[in-house]
Write a protein that holds these residues in place. Structure first.
Motif, PDB file in Angstrom:
ATOM      1  N   ILE A   4       0.828  -1.205   0.000  1.00  0.00           N
ATOM      2  CA  ILE A   4       0.000   0.000   0.000  1.00  0.00           C
ATOM      3  C   ILE A   4       0.862   1.254   0.000  1.00  0.00           C
ATOM      4  CG2 ILE A   4      -0.219   0.085   2.497  1.00  0.00           C
ATOM      5  CD1 ILE A   4      -3.091   1.057   2.067  1.00  0.00           C
ATOM      6  N   ILE A   9      -4.841   4.728  -1.933  1.00  0.00           N
ATOM      7  CA  ILE A   9      -6.146   4.664  -1.269  1.00  0.00           C
ATOM      8  C   ILE A   9      -6.371   5.965  -0.519  1.00  0.00           C
ATOM      9  CG2 ILE A   9      -7.522   3.450   0.453  1.00  0.00           C
ATOM     10  CD1 ILE A   9      -6.009   0.932  -0.220  1.00  0.00           C
ATOM     11  N   ASN A  11      -9.383   6.843   1.238  1.00  0.00           N
ATOM     12  CA  ASN A  11     -10.193   6.675   2.444  1.00  0.00           C
ATOM     13  C   ASN A  11      -9.341   6.086   3.574  1.00  0.00           C
ATOM     14  OD1 ASN A  11     -12.001   5.592   4.432  1.00  0.00           O
ATOM     15  ND2 ASN A  11     -13.649   5.726   2.912  1.00  0.00           N
ATOM     16  N   GLU A  12      -9.325   6.751   4.721  1.00  0.00           N
ATOM     17  CA  GLU A  12      -8.492   6.318   5.860  1.00  0.00           C
ATOM     18  C   GLU A  12      -8.924   4.962   6.405  1.00  0.00           C
ATOM     19  OE1 GLU A  12      -5.662   7.588   7.196  1.00  0.00           O
ATOM     20  OE2 GLU A  12      -5.722   8.948   5.486  1.00  0.00           O
ATOM     21  N   ALA A  13     -10.225   4.720   6.467  1.00  0.00           N
ATOM     22  CA  ALA A  13     -10.720   3.426   6.961  1.00  0.00           C
ATOM     23  C   ALA A  13     -10.263   2.300   6.037  1.00  0.00           C
ATOM     24  CB  ALA A  13     -12.247   3.449   7.079  1.00  0.00           C
ATOM     25  N   HIS A  14     -10.335   2.539   4.742  1.00  0.00           N
ATOM     26  CA  HIS A  14      -9.889   1.531   3.775  1.00  0.00           C
ATOM     27  C   HIS A  14      -8.394   1.257   3.910  1.00  0.00           C
ATOM     28  CE1 HIS A  14     -13.536   2.461   0.954  1.00  0.00           C
ATOM     29  NE2 HIS A  14     -13.886   1.854   2.068  1.00  0.00           N
ATOM     30  N   LYS A  15      -7.620   2.305   4.196  1.00  0.00           N
ATOM     31  CA  LYS A  15      -6.180   2.136   4.387  1.00  0.00           C
ATOM     32  C   LYS A  15      -5.897   1.213   5.573  1.00  0.00           C
ATOM     33  CE  LYS A  15      -4.589   6.559   2.572  1.00  0.00           C
ATOM     34  NZ  LYS A  15      -3.948   7.836   2.890  1.00  0.00           N
ATOM     35  N   ILE A  17      -7.888  -1.055   6.925  1.00  0.00           N
ATOM     36  CA  ILE A  17      -8.312  -2.422   6.598  1.00  0.00           C
ATOM     37  C   ILE A  17      -7.315  -3.082   5.656  1.00  0.00           C
ATOM     38  CG2 ILE A  17     -10.096  -3.769   5.433  1.00  0.00           C
ATOM     39  CD1 ILE A  17     -12.122  -1.650   6.507  1.00  0.00           C
ATOM     40  N   TYR A  18      -6.900  -2.366   4.619  1.00  0.00           N
ATOM     41  CA  TYR A  18      -5.971  -2.920   3.642  1.00  0.00           C
ATOM     42  C   TYR A  18      -4.630  -3.257   4.297  1.00  0.00           C
ATOM     43  CZ  TYR A  18      -3.489  -3.699  -0.695  1.00  0.00           C
ATOM     44  OH  TYR A  18      -2.765  -4.268  -1.709  1.00  0.00           O
TER      45      TYR A  18
END
Length: 115
Positions: A4, A9, A11-15, A17-18
């Protein structure tokens, strides 16, 4: 697997999770040999534990079902135990007078049925 980057990415939430998923997959891939060795060991142990008593070959016609030659695990015989009359009375004395467990002390209401 792509690592990553902050630009990929937004979106902070997506970061978050990823990154979590990435680290778990990375650990899985780096421990792949250890997992395979452990699986092989478990398989070999099970194979030794349940191997047939005598070798099963196609020329051995006396064997109708090869599973008949597998030694089954031993089961422990169940041995029931029961309370004596004295032990039951002792147990009931412990709960004597307890409102929550005493069904005898409760008054039950009966509704009159209407025709």
């Amino acid at each position: 697997m792509d690592e990553i980057t902050d630009d990929s990415i937004k979106n902070e939430a997506h970061k978050i999770i990823y990154k979590s998923i990435y680290s778990k997959f990375y650990n899985l891939l780096s421990n792949k040999k250890q997992f395979l060795d452990e699986c092989d060991g478990l398989y070999k142990d099970a194979l030794q534990k349940y191997k047939p008593k005598e070798e099963v070959t196609p020329s051995n016609d006396s064997i109708a079902n090869p599973a008949d030659k597998v030694e089954l695990p031993k089961l422990e015989k169940f041995r029931a135990s029961f309370y004596t009359k004295e032990k039951i009375n002792q147990l009931l004395k412990v709960f004597e007078g307890d409102k929550k467990s005493s069904a005898r002390g409760r008054k039950t209401r009966h509704r009159k049925s209407t025709p």
